[in-house]
Design an enzyme around this catalytic site. Structure first.
Site, PDB file in Angstrom:
ATOM      1  N   ASN A  99     -16.588 -12.731   7.987  1.00  0.00           N
ATOM      2  CA  ASN A  99     -17.971 -12.909   7.552  1.00  0.00           C
ATOM      3  C   ASN A  99     -18.618 -13.921   8.493  1.00  0.00           C
ATOM      4  OD1 ASN A  99     -20.233 -14.142   6.088  1.00  0.00           O
ATOM      5  ND2 ASN A  99     -19.566 -12.885   4.373  1.00  0.00           N
ATOM      6  N   CYS A 113     -17.684  -6.243  -1.608  1.00  0.00           N
ATOM      7  CA  CYS A 113     -18.951  -6.187  -2.338  1.00  0.00           C
ATOM      8  C   CYS A 113     -19.459  -4.744  -2.314  1.00  0.00           C
ATOM      9  CB  CYS A 113     -19.965  -7.140  -1.707  1.00  0.00           C
ATOM     10  SG  CYS A 113     -20.515  -6.631  -0.065  1.00  0.00           S
ATOM     11  N   GLU A 139     -15.972  -6.991   6.464  1.00  0.00           N
ATOM     12  CA  GLU A 139     -15.623  -5.586   6.637  1.00  0.00           C
ATOM     13  C   GLU A 139     -16.487  -4.918   7.711  1.00  0.00           C
ATOM     14  OE1 GLU A 139     -14.711  -6.780   2.367  1.00  0.00           O
ATOM     15  OE2 GLU A 139     -16.287  -7.166   3.818  1.00  0.00           O
ATOM     16  N   SER A 180     -12.056  -8.663  -2.697  1.00  0.00           N
ATOM     17  CA  SER A 180     -12.597  -7.382  -3.156  1.00  0.00           C
ATOM     18  C   SER A 180     -13.944  -7.126  -2.487  1.00  0.00           C
ATOM     19  CB  SER A 180     -12.756  -7.421  -4.680  1.00  0.00           C
ATOM     20  OG  SER A 180     -13.352  -6.222  -5.149  1.00  0.00           O
ATOM     21  N   ASP A 198     -24.486 -15.183  -0.598  1.00  0.00           N
ATOM     22  CA  ASP A 198     -23.657 -14.147   0.007  1.00  0.00           C
ATOM     23  C   ASP A 198     -23.493 -12.934  -0.905  1.00  0.00           C
ATOM     24  OD1 ASP A 198     -21.973 -13.450   2.388  1.00  0.00           O
ATOM     25  OD2 ASP A 198     -20.457 -13.258   0.819  1.00  0.00           O
ATOM     26  N   CYS A 257     -20.179  -3.466   1.293  1.00  0.00           N
ATOM     27  CA  CYS A 257     -18.978  -3.099   2.046  1.00  0.00           C
ATOM     28  C   CYS A 257     -18.249  -1.922   1.405  1.00  0.00           C
ATOM     29  CB  CYS A 257     -18.074  -4.313   2.200  1.00  0.00           C
ATOM     30  SG  CYS A 257     -18.867  -5.606   3.206  1.00  0.00           S
ATOM     31  N   HIS A 294     -20.874  -8.958   7.225  1.00  0.00           N
ATOM     32  CA  HIS A 294     -19.784  -9.249   6.296  1.00  0.00           C
ATOM     33  C   HIS A 294     -18.475  -8.999   7.038  1.00  0.00           C
ATOM     34  CE1 HIS A 294     -22.056  -8.879   2.227  1.00  0.00           C
ATOM     35  NE2 HIS A 294     -22.841  -9.396   3.162  1.00  0.00           N
TER      36      HIS A 294
END
Length: 149
Positions: free
Chosen positions: A43, A81, A56, A79, A144, A84, A54
């Protein structure tokens, strides 16, 4: 043979790097199903002043164009968001390996409903790092994840 823990270690190192840079400590990596690392990232919303970076998405971009995402594994320390999770669905990534979902539970259950193989490792290092960050920077964390302040 690359194990789930080996893959998570790549994402964890990325998260630690993001934290060291003054950012949000979430890391990710995209692997081929055979364990070949395609790309990794973290991130960088704070560091780059770009809300779209982010972990990912950073790993996805670093991996470059792939002909088939179904045979890839997105590894993330937290996990994913909804943003993503949407990336995973949009490109039909076949599996997601998650370090932890205690501090934040994004869209991984939704992904599983659509046939994505989801594994939550419940890694204490990932959970402790996020818990400490959230306690120290609640405003940045809320920004975020899109929570109004």
């Amino acid at each position: 043979m690359t194990t789930a823990q080996d893959m998570l270690e790549v994402a964890y190192r990325e998260a630690r790097q993001g934290l060291a840079e003054g950012g949000i400590p979430i890391g990710a990596a995209l692997f081929a199903v055979d364990g070949t690392l395609l790309g990794s990232g973290h991130n960088r919303r704070v560091q780059s002043d770009d809300p779209s970076i982010h972990a990912e998405t950073d790993a996805f971009r670093a991996a470059g164009r792939q002909r088939d995402y179904r045979s890839t594994v997105m590894v993330t320390t937290l996990s994913p968001c909804w943003y993503c999770s949407g990336l995973v669905r949009q490109f039909n990534i076949g599996a997601v390996l998650i370090g932890e979902a205690r501090t934040f539970s994004g869209g991984h259950e939704w992904l599983a409903e659509y046939g994505v193989s989801v594994t939550v490792l419940d890694d204490d290092r990932c959970a402790d790092m996020m818990r400490d960050f959230i306690a120290a920077h609640p405003g940045l964390w809320n920004e975020d994840i899109g929570v109004a302040q």
